[in-house]
Design an enzyme around this catalytic site. Structure first.
Site, PDB file in Angstrom:
ATOM      1  CG  ASP A 177      -2.281   0.698   0.906  1.00 43.18           C
ATOM      2  OD1 ASP A 177      -2.227   1.859   0.482  1.00 43.18           O
ATOM      3  OD2 ASP A 177      -3.355   0.104   1.098  1.00 43.18           O
ATOM      4  CG  HIS A 196      -0.787   1.468  -3.443  1.00 42.96           C
ATOM      5  ND1 HIS A 196      -2.010   1.129  -2.900  1.00 42.96           N
ATOM      6  CD2 HIS A 196      -0.383   0.378  -4.139  1.00 42.96           C
ATOM      7  CE1 HIS A 196      -2.325  -0.119  -3.254  1.00 42.96           C
ATOM      8  NE2 HIS A 196      -1.341  -0.584  -4.008  1.00 42.96           N
TER       9      HIS A 196
END
Length: 368
Positions: A264, A287
């Site tokens: 993430d 991310h």
């Protein structure tokens, strides 16, 4: 200036050098910059005798009164099989109640198995927790029935250093397998953050490896005056919601020299955060660095004074991102991204005002 005062200045200069080199200071986990320069204030100040007393008192506090607390002395085995949670709790109680600075030691070449644990303050003095070995999370999900949101939690602690070069292993595989992000048929439930600092002030977190978090790796929530440096954070690219560093409602935090590869956001910065400075960040996979999400549930959110200076992204889904939900309100102001390198990044820069992270599609809303 009298001869006596000149002699005292020379003594203080010599002591300042020797103090910085002392083994006790190194064990305590601080460098010389962790304490004010009493020599400098001595020269500039008017009340010389008070400055002398202050200086010598602090030397004595650091050199002669550091209390060593080894978790092994409280029965911790560190064999990777024995539950050492009780021993850590007892050791912390002793450390937190000490009137003198504490060097809390987790031994090298040991693997301490822990259920979720709460290191609660306020404490009476400085604490330096030196993690030389490994802290490993229990992978029995029922061990977290009393608190499914935290594994290791420091709360209401001031003047705390956590470091040592050791490893914090969230052992997250069982949690990833049971995530609704992986298996859409499962209900979404709370999952522990590996390492949380809540309402802590004057905090240093440095020289640690944090891996395979159940969800977020390290979270700073409602903290002030934080230094996070030399962190290596790692989880598989397909591990769900495993943000590297999460910053929420935290003021004046410096993140530096961090290498982060997760499933993430490498760094996520959410509502209430101010004066967040990140330098020398390496991100990938992951991310990217995100501000938000902001404004979920029609809430009001504010972030300000965010500065990312010097970051490298390798093979990340996103680079730099600001994400807000429809219906929210607030502001994101004075944000600077400088000296950013990207390689193999799918979406280098995103400002998303229609962010939606839920199973059902988000309902379109008109701007007010």
């Amino acid at each position: 200036m009298s001869i006596q005062k000149i002699i005292l200045l020379i003594i203080l200069f010599v002591l300042s050098i020797s103090t910085c080199r002392s083994n006790n200071l190194e064990e305590f986990g601080h460098d010389c910059q962790a304490y004010p320069s009493y020599l400098e204030s001595f020269i500039e100040g008017n009340n010389i005798q008070n400055e002398i007393s202050h200086y010598f008192n602090n030397i004595k506090m650091v050199e002669n009164k550091v209390k060593l607390i080894d978790v092994s002395s409280f029965g911790a085995k560190g064999d990777g099989n024995t539950d050492d949670t009780k021993a850590f709790k007892q050791a912390w109680q002793d450390a937190c109640s000490s009137n003198t600075p504490v060097n809390f030691v987790v031994q090298q070449n040991k693997n301490y198995l822990l259920k979720n644990i709460h290191f609660l303050g306020p404490c009476k003095s400085f604490i330096s927790m030196q993690i030389f070995g490994t802290l490993e999370a229990s992978d029995n999900m029922s061990d977290y029935n009393n608190d499914r949101r935290h594994w290791i939690l420091f709360e209401n602690v001031e003047n705390l250093v956590v470091g040592g070069g050791g490893t914090i292993n969230g052992n997250g595989n069982i949690w990833w397998q049971n995530s609704c992000k992986i298996n859409k048929n499962l209900p979404c439930k709370d999952t522990p953050t590996a390492l949380t600092f809540y309402n802590c002030n004057k905090l240093k977190v440095k020289n640690l490896k944090i891996k395979n978090a159940q969800q977020i790796h390290v979270s700073f929530e409602t903290c002030t005056n934080v230094e996070a440096s030399n962190l290596m954070i790692n989880s598989p690219e397909n591990s769900p919601n495993t943000d590297g560093i999460h910053v929420a409602n935290t003021h004046n935090i410096q993140i530096s020299s961090a290498t982060i590869g997760t499933g993430d956001d490498c760094i996520s910065i959410t509502s209430g955060s101010q004066k967040v400075h990140a330098t020398d960040i390496t991100c990938g996979p992951g991310h990217g660095i995100s501000i938000g999400s902001l404004g979920s549930g029609n809430s009001e959110a504010h972030v300000s004074d965010i500065n990312v200076y010097g970051a490298k992204f390798y093979g990340t889904t996103n680079g730099l991102r600001i994400k807000t939900w429809q219906g929210g309100s607030g502001s994101a102001s004075n944000i600077k991204f400088q000296h950013i390198d990207m390689e193999g990044v799918e979406n280098p820069i995103i400002i998303d005002q229609n962010y939606c992270d839920q199973n059902d599609p988000c309902k379109d809303q008109q701007l007010k």
